[in-house]
Design an enzyme around this catalytic site. Structure first.
Site, PDB file in Angstrom:
ATOM      1  N   ASP A 116       0.709   3.015   6.706  1.00  0.00           N
ATOM      2  CA  ASP A 116       1.791   3.834   7.244  1.00  0.00           C
ATOM      3  C   ASP A 116       1.465   4.554   8.544  1.00  0.00           C
ATOM      4  OD1 ASP A 116       3.959   3.393   5.474  1.00  0.00           O
ATOM      5  OD2 ASP A 116       2.790   4.383   3.912  1.00  0.00           O
ATOM      6  N   ASP A 181       8.675  -2.342   3.715  1.00  0.00           N
ATOM      7  CA  ASP A 181       8.611  -1.161   4.589  1.00  0.00           C
ATOM      8  C   ASP A 181       7.648  -1.366   5.764  1.00  0.00           C
ATOM      9  OD1 ASP A 181       8.838  -0.893   1.769  1.00  0.00           O
ATOM     10  OD2 ASP A 181       8.708   1.275   1.854  1.00  0.00           O
TER      11      ASP A 181
HETATM   12  N1  GLY Z   1       7.858   3.687   2.908  1.00  0.00           N
HETATM   13  C1  GLY Z   1       7.999   4.337   1.668  1.00  0.00           C
HETATM   14  C2  GLY Z   1       9.395   4.550   1.276  1.00  0.00           C
HETATM   15  O1  GLY Z   1      10.315   4.100   1.933  1.00  0.00           O
HETATM   16  O2  GLY Z   1       9.573   5.189   0.252  1.00  0.00           O
END
Ligand code: GLY
Length: 412
Positions: A116, A181
């Site tokens: 992330d 994601d």
């Molecule tokens: N990237 C984590 C979420 O969207 O919860």
């Protein structure tokens, strides 16, 4: 009797007057939302004080602000929202706050423990560099991109999202999980590639996106949340979910990340394959019979439906259809403003405007001083984990502000 030319002129004049009055109304709508967001965020800043290593994320059961540490995937959103408020208001005080909050993340540039970093560093430093580029921030972005790239494996053709972990039900093990994601984190790699003239970073982003097309998207362009890769062969072992209703369902925010992510991929590469993916994913979302009329999705498009079997272990998974996820809608709204620039004749612009108005309506926008001082209400973090159900989320606000900015730019 008027001749044809005079009739056309008269209609043109009336059309222009209507257009100008409509544009003025929309500018007022944008201004009112900027004003509200600035007031609400001012209250948030009074609550947080100076950055002290914790970052607004959501609220608890009493409606009080919940913050995270900087290593959480959401730490870059609040600094990013401050940059958007600076752009939206032009007021120096927002820039000062944005610089302070962004600067507090600098040590993350060497962070490699999860994927992330793209969210964390691009929403913060990426916006800073776009607004006021400096050599120092350029080097931070390049180093961050290279840190993210260490998680890439040519064997799987992907960046590993998370290290080894068990699935939500504690019984399945994931040794190399990649989530949809992750498409969002590629934006940092493109920035690094551009700033350092580093073709390898570019190639990693493209390879990851191509593998995602192959293993995360179904033939109808709905999406799986998780793909679990084999660490020995690199092959996709199976598809699953972490935050959705069931392994074969479509988690609303996952679909939203895909729409935004493939739109960004087209911006960066001009490869029509990505534009097609973004368009088909957006159409799947917008035309889905399970999308409510106001286009704010339920947290999962298949929650409670026949053929989509939730796990049995967690009580949380018995919660089915009723929760909306405003964060997914905010991401899609912002993405549609961009997608509209690349595809004509699909009504994406009108749909984005409509969705922005819905998000800003009393049904979803908080009242001043309420909602833990976040802007939007009614998002969902993870129902399978029983976490953050029907709460504000900092990333919903970030993409709402981005959508406001994109809308305002489109009217200039
Ligand atoms: N990237 C984590 C979420 O969207 O919860």
């Amino acid at each position: 009797m008027m001749n044809t030319t005079r009739i056309i002129t008269r209609f043109t004049v009336i059309g222009c007057i209507l257009l100008v009055s409509c544009q003025n109304k929309e500018k007022q709508f944008i201004d009112e939302n900027i004003e509200f967001s600035a007031q609400q965020t001012t209250l948030m800043l009074q609550e947080t004080g100076e950055p002290k290593g914790v970052y607004p994320r959501s609220t608890d059961a009493e409606g009080k602000l919940v913050c995270t540490d900087k290593y959480d995937w959401t730490s870059g959103f609040f600094p990013g929202s401050l940059w958007y408020l600076y752009e939206l208001t032009g007021q120096e005080k927002w820039k000062e706050e944005a610089l302070r909050w962004t600067g507090s993340l600098e040590s993350l540039k060497t962070f490699t423990k999860h994927h992330d970093l793209g969210f964390m560093m691009y929403c913060s430093y990426g916006n800073e560099y776009r607004i006021q580029p400096t050599e120092e921030v350029k080097q931070i972005l390049i180093e961050s991109a290279r840190s993210l790239a260490t998680r890439f494996s040519p064997l799987t053709g992907t960046i590993k999202s998370w290290n080894y972990r068990k699935a939500w039900n504690d019984s399945v093990e994931w040794f190399y999980p990649v989530i949809i994601d992750n498409m969002m984190n590629l934006e940092l790699l493109f920035a690094g590639a551009r700033l350092a003239n580093d073709q390898e970073l570019y190639n990693i982003a493209v390879t990851h996106a191509n593998t995602t097309l192959k293993n995360h998207l179904r033939p109808d362009f709905s999406s799986y949340h998780v793909v679990n890769y084999d660490t020995l062969t690199g092959a996709a072992r199976n598809q699953a979910t972490n935050q959705g209703y069931s392994d074969n369902s479509t988690w609303a925010r996952g679909q939203a990340w895909g729409i935004y992510g493939f739109t960004m991929m087209y911006r960066e590469t001009k490869d029509p394959t990505y534009l097609n993916a973004a368009e088909r994913m957006a159409d799947w979302y917008l035309n889905n019979p399970n999308l409510p009329a106001d286009k704010i999705p339920y947290w999962d498009f298949n929650a409670g439906q026949e053929g989509y079997v939730p796990g049995l272990k967690s009580q949380a998974r018995t919660i089915t259809g009723s929760y909306r996820d405003v964060s997914a809608a905010a991401i899609v709204t912002s993405a549609l403003f961009e997608l509209n620039q690349y595809i004509a004749g699909k009504n994406y612009y009108e749909t984005a405007i409509d969705m922005l108005h819905t998000l800003a309506s009393p049904a979803y926008r908080a009242k001043l001083g309420q909602n833990g001082d976040f802007i939007l209400m009614h998002s969902v973090g993870s129902i399978p984990h029983g976490a953050e159900v029907d709460v504000p989320l900092v990333y919903a606000d970030y993409y709402f502000l981005e959508a406001l900015l994109r809308y305002r730019k489109s009217l200039q």
